[in-house]
Design an enzyme around this catalytic site. Structure first.
Site, short mmCIF file in Angstrom:
data_model
loop_
_atom_site.label_atom_id
_atom_site.label_comp_id
_atom_site.label_asym_id
_atom_site.label_seq_id
_atom_site.Cartn_x
_atom_site.Cartn_y
_atom_site.Cartn_z
N GLU A 172 -8.03 -10.60 -50.59
CA GLU A 172 -8.94 -11.58 -51.19
C GLU A 172 -9.83 -10.85 -52.17
OE1 GLU A 172 -11.43 -13.96 -48.58
OE2 GLU A 172 -11.95 -15.22 -50.29
N CYS A 204 -11.66 -17.81 -48.73
CA CYS A 204 -12.50 -18.86 -49.29
C CYS A 204 -12.40 -18.93 -50.82
CB CYS A 204 -13.95 -18.64 -48.89
SG CYS A 204 -14.22 -18.82 -47.13
N ASN A 237 -7.09 -23.14 -46.82
CA ASN A 237 -7.44 -21.90 -46.11
C ASN A 237 -8.00 -22.22 -44.73
OD1 ASN A 237 -8.24 -19.20 -45.57
ND2 ASN A 237 -10.28 -19.66 -46.31
N GLU A 238 -9.31 -22.33 -44.68
CA GLU A 238 -9.97 -22.44 -43.37
C GLU A 238 -10.52 -23.85 -43.21
OE1 GLU A 238 -13.38 -19.84 -42.89
OE2 GLU A 238 -12.16 -18.53 -41.67
O1 AHR Z 1 -12.35 -12.70 -44.89
C1 AHR Z 1 -13.52 -13.23 -45.42
C2 AHR Z 1 -13.60 -14.74 -45.26
O2 AHR Z 1 -13.59 -15.08 -43.91
C3 AHR Z 1 -12.45 -15.49 -45.82
O3 AHR Z 1 -12.60 -15.73 -47.16
C4 AHR Z 1 -12.47 -16.78 -45.06
O4 AHR Z 1 -11.21 -17.34 -44.94
C5 AHR Z 1 -13.10 -16.40 -43.75
O5 AHR Z 1 -14.16 -17.22 -43.46
#
Ligand code: AHR
Length: 662
Positions: free
Chosen positions: A52, A248, A379-380
Site C-alpha cells: 500500500e 484504504c 477493501n475493508e
Molecule cells: O494497513 C494499513 C491499513 O489498515 C489499511 O489501509 C487498511 O486496510 C487497514 O485498516
C-alpha cells in the site's frame, strides 16, 4: 572433608528426580509428525505481500524518482521547490495552468530571465532529501518549450545536505514544441539528504514540466524504475502473491481520492496526480506533502509481480469511500462505471493485444498477458451497502470471466458484530476468498493460533489479508516491530499453516515505511533514502514463505496440535518435490524446552538436517536502521539419527527444521 547434610541429599534427589521425570515425559509424550499422511496441498499463493502507498512506500520509497512535485501539481504548486537566488530585477518563476489542453497534468512552470540579471536558480528538496550514491549514474530529464528568441541553458547540480556539489550536467533546450531533454552524470559522493538545483543562465523565457531525476541502478536497470534494494527485499521473500494498491488507499478519503487504475497507466506525464489519503490521517504525523504521482501505477505493479514471481492481486474500489472517513457511496444505479473498471482491468491484464485494454498494455511494453487470476472487490468495507455492491460486481465478473477468483472483504475486525454479519451476508454470495484483517495485541495472536482448527470446511477459503501484532496503539511511535510481536505472529502463523486447506493466502500489513516519513506503525520493512532493513516480523514471514512445502502434515503432542501448551506452537509440511519435511516450532516461553520429535514412519532420513533459529532473549528487542540485524535468522547443520529427533528449543525462538528424506 565436610559431610553433606541430609537436606542437601534430599534436594539433590528431588532435582535429579525431576530431570528424570522430565526426560521420560519427553519420551512418553513426543511430538509426533505424521509424515506418511500428507494433508491437503498448500497453495503456491500461501505467503504473500500486501503493498500500500502508505508511509511513503511509493513516491519517496520504492518508486525511485527523486524529485518531489515534479509536475507542479501538488495543491500548493511550489511544494518541494524553492527559489535560490531571487534576481535583482524582475526575473521570476511562475506556475501556469494549461487547463483543458492537458487535464491530467495542467500545470507547468515558467522562468523568465531578464537581460543582465545574472543567475537564477530553483532547488528541489526531494522526499525528505534525495539519497545519492557515489559512482552511480543519475539521469536527469525535463519537458521544455521555449520561444525562438530564448537562449537559456540549464545547469543542473546535485548538492549534499551541507551544500557540497557532488554532480552536475547541463542542457540547452530549444524550440517551441514541448520536448523531453535528458542528461546524465555520475555522483562523486554519497549523501543521505541531497537536493537538486537548476540554474537558468542566458536570457528569455522557458516553460518546463516533469522535472525528473532517477538513479541508474534501479531494479533490473529499468529506466524510471523501482529502488532495487526494496524490490530485492520483496523478492527474497519469494512471495506467492502481491496485493496492491492497498488498503484504504483504494477507498479514498472520499470518492474523489479513491484509487482509479485507469489514471495510473500510459505515459507518466499523463497520469493524473492526486493527494495521498494518508497525508493528514493521523494528527500526530501530518504529511501535507504526501501525494500519489502514480509513476508506480498498475502496469508497474503487474510487472513487479511478474519480476518477483508473485500472483498479482489487485483490489478495486467497489463504489464506497472509506467508512472511517467520508463514507460516501455510489448509488447502486450508478455503479456501472465501477464495475466496468473491473472488467476492463481483467482485459488490461489478460486480454490479447487485439482488445482495447490489452492493446494499451502491449503498447506499454508487455504484449504477453499478465495472467491475472485474483481480483479483490473493495477493501475493508462493511454493512449491507457493501454486500449489495459486491454482489453486482460478482454477477458481472462471473458472467464474463468465470475463471477469475474474487476476493470479498469482511470489515476491519476479525470477530466483532460487523464481522459476524459479514459472514452471514456472504452466505448468499460466492467469493473464492474472504479477506480478514487482524491488528491486535501480541497475546491475541498467541491465543488465536487455533482459530481455524475447527473452521467449517464447507465455508469460504480465507485470505488473511492484513495482520500485524501491535505492541502499542496503531500509529504510535512506541508501537514497535518488537520480538514479542513477531514471535506471536509466528505462533499464529503455525495455525494458518496447519489449516492451509482453508487459509490460502496470508500477508502482513503494511509493507513499507520511510523512517522519516511514516504515518503507520508497525511495518514490515523500513528504509531511509539509502538503506533498508527487514524487521523481526519480516524474518518471520521469510522463514514461513521460503519454507512453504507442498502439503501440511499433522504435528501433535498427546494427539493434539501444539497451540500454546507450555508456550509451544508448531506446524509441519512436506515438500514432495524436494523430499523434505519442514517443521516450524515456536517457543514463546522463557525456558529452553527439550523435546523428542518422532517422524512417524519416515524412512531413509538424511543424517544432516538444516536448523534455522530466529530468537532473542528480550521480547522488547527490535531491529532499526542503525542496528538492522539484532534479530536475524541463523542457520546451522544438525546431526540426526533416524526418525527420533531430540531437540532443545531456545527460549523465545522460532525454529525451522528441514529434514531431507533420501
Ligand atoms: O494497513 C494499513 C491499513 O489498515 C489499511 O489501509 C487498511 O486496510 C487497514 O485498516
Amino acid at each position: 572433608m565436610k559431610m553433606k547434610t541430609p537436606l542437601f541429599k534430599v534436594l539433590t534427589c528431588f532435582i535429579i528426580g525431576c530431570l528424570v521425570v522430565n526426560i521420560n515425559a519427553q519420551k512418553v509424550n513426543p511430538i509426533v509428525v505424521s509424515v506418511d499422511k500428507p494433508e491437503a496441498g498448500i497453495k503456491p499463493t500461501m505467503w504473500g505481500v500486501f503493498f500500500e502507498d502508505i508511509n511513503f512506500a511509493a513516491d519517496g520509497g520504492i518508486y525511485a524518482e527523486l524529485v518531489k512535485n515534479r509536475s507542479f501539481e501538488f495543491y500548493k504548486s511550489r511544494t518541494g521547490w524553492k527559489v535560490d537566488v531571487a534576481s535583482k530585477d524582475s526575473s521570476h518563476f511562475l506556475i501556469l495552468n494549461r487547463g483543458l489542453l492537458n487535464e491530467a497534468n495542467p500545470r507547468f512552470a515558467r522562468v523568465t530571465i531578464k537581460e543582465g540579471s545574472g543567475k537564477f536558480g530553483i532547488t528541489n528538496s526531494g522526499f525528505r532529501g534525495m539519497g545519492i550514491k557515489q559512482n552511480i549514474q543519475y539521469n536527469f530529464s525535463v519537458l521544455a518549450s521555449l520561444p525562438p528568441e530564448s537562449n537559456i541553458i540549464l545547469r543542473v547540480e546535485l548538492l549534499t545536505e551541507k551544500g557540497e556539489k557532488i554532480g552536475e550536467t547541463s542542457l540547452s533546450p530549444r524550440g517551441k514544441d514541448w520536448k523531453k531533454y535528458e542528461a546524465s552524470f555520475v555522483a562523486s559522493k554519497s549523501d543521505l539528504r541531497s537536493s537538486l538545483r537548476i540554474w537558468f543562465e542566458g536570457t528569455g523565457t522557458i516553460d518546463f514540466d516533469m522535472v525528473s531525476l532517477f538513479p541508474g541502478d534501479t531494479w533490473k536497470g529499468r529506466p524510471n524504475g523501482l529502488r532495487a534494494d526494496l524490490v530485492q527485499l520483496l523478492a527474497d521473500l519469494k512471495p506467492g502473491f502481491i496485493r496492491f494498491p492497498g488498503g484504504c488507499i483504494v477507498e479514498g478519503y472520499d470518492l474523489s481520492t479513491r484509487y482509479q487504475w485507469k489514471n495510473t497507466i500510459g505515459n507518466v506525464e499523463n497520469r493524473h496526480l492526486i493527494v495521498n489519503r494518508w497525508n493528514t490521517e493521523f494528527r500526530h504525523r501530518p504529511a501535507p506533502d504526501y501525494y500519489q504521482s502514480f509513476g508506480l501505477g498498475f502496469y508497474e505493479y503487474f510487472l513487479l509481480a511478474e519480476d518477483i514471481g508473485a500472483e498479482p492481486l489487485p483490489i478495486l474500489n467497489c463504489g464506497m469511500a472509506c467508512q472511517f472517513n467520508s463514507a460516501e457511496l455510489v448509488p447502486l444505479d450508478q455503479l456501472d462505471p465501477y464495475i466496468q473498471d473491473a472488467l476492463d482491468l481483467i482485459e488490461f491484464a489478460n486480454g490479447s493485444s487485439e482488445t482495447k485494454w490489452g492493446k494499451i498494455r502491449s503498447q506499454m511494453g508487455h504484449p504477453a498477458p499478465f495472467n491475472m487470476k485474483y481480483l479483490g472487490i473493495g477493501n475493508e468495507q462493511w454493512g449491507p451497502q457493501y454486500f449489495e455492491r459486491y454482489s453486482l460486481f460478482e454477477k458481472a465478473v462471473n458472467a464474463k470471466y468465470p475463471d477469475i477468483n474474487l476476493v470479498s472483504g469482511t470489515g476491519p475486525q476479525p470477530d466483532d458484530e460487523l464481522f459476524k454479519s459479514a459472514v452471514e451476508s456472504l452466505k448468499t454470495l460466492k467469493p473464492q476468498l474472504v479477506d480478514e484483517h487482524y491488528y491486535r495485541p501480541p497475546k491475541w495472536f498467541r491465543d488465536n493460533a487455533a482459530r481455524y482448527d475447527n473452521y467449517d470446511r464447507n465455508s469460504f477459503k480465507i485470505f488473511a489479508g492484513e495482520f500485524a501484532a501491535q505492541s502499542f496503539y496503531t500509529g504510535s511511535p512506541d508501537n514497535k516491530n518488537n520480538w514479542e510481536c513477531a514471535l506471536s505472529e509466528a505462533a499464529f502463523m503455525t495455525g494458518l499453516e496447519r489449516n492451509a486447506d482453508v487459509v490460502n493466502m496470508v500477508s502482513y500489513a503494511p509493507l513499507f515505511a520511510h523512517v522519516d516519513a511514516w504515518q503507520w506503525t508497525p511495518d514490515l520493512i523500513w528504509f531511509d533514502n539509502l538503506k533498508s532493513y527487514g524487521t523481526a516480523n519480516y524474518y518471520v514471514q521469510k522463514l514461513f514463505s521460503t519454507n512453504k512445502g507442498t502439503n501440511a502434515l499433522d504435528i501433535l503432542q498427546e494427539n493434539k496440535p501444539l497451540t500454546g501448551q507450555q508456550g509451544l506452537y508448531a506446524s509441519a509440511v512436506i515438500d514432495k518435490k524436494s523430499g523434505e519435511i519442514i517443521l516450524k516450532i515456536v517457543n514463546t516461553s522463557a525456558d529452553v524446552q527439550s523435546k523428542s520429535i518422532l517422524l512417524q514412519t519416515a524412512k531413509k532420513i538424511n543424517s544432516k538436517a538444516l536448523i534455522t533459529v530466529l530468537k532473542n532473549e528480550k521480547l522488547s528487542t527490535f531491529n532499526s536502521i542503525d542496528s538492522p540485524e539484532l534479530i536475524k535468522p541463523v542457520d546451522k547443520e544438525m546431526q540426526i539419527k533416524g526418525k527420533n529427533i531430540e531437540i532443545a528449543l531456545d527460549p523465545y525462538s522460532l525454529t525451522v527444521l528441514r529434514i531431507k528424506m533420501n
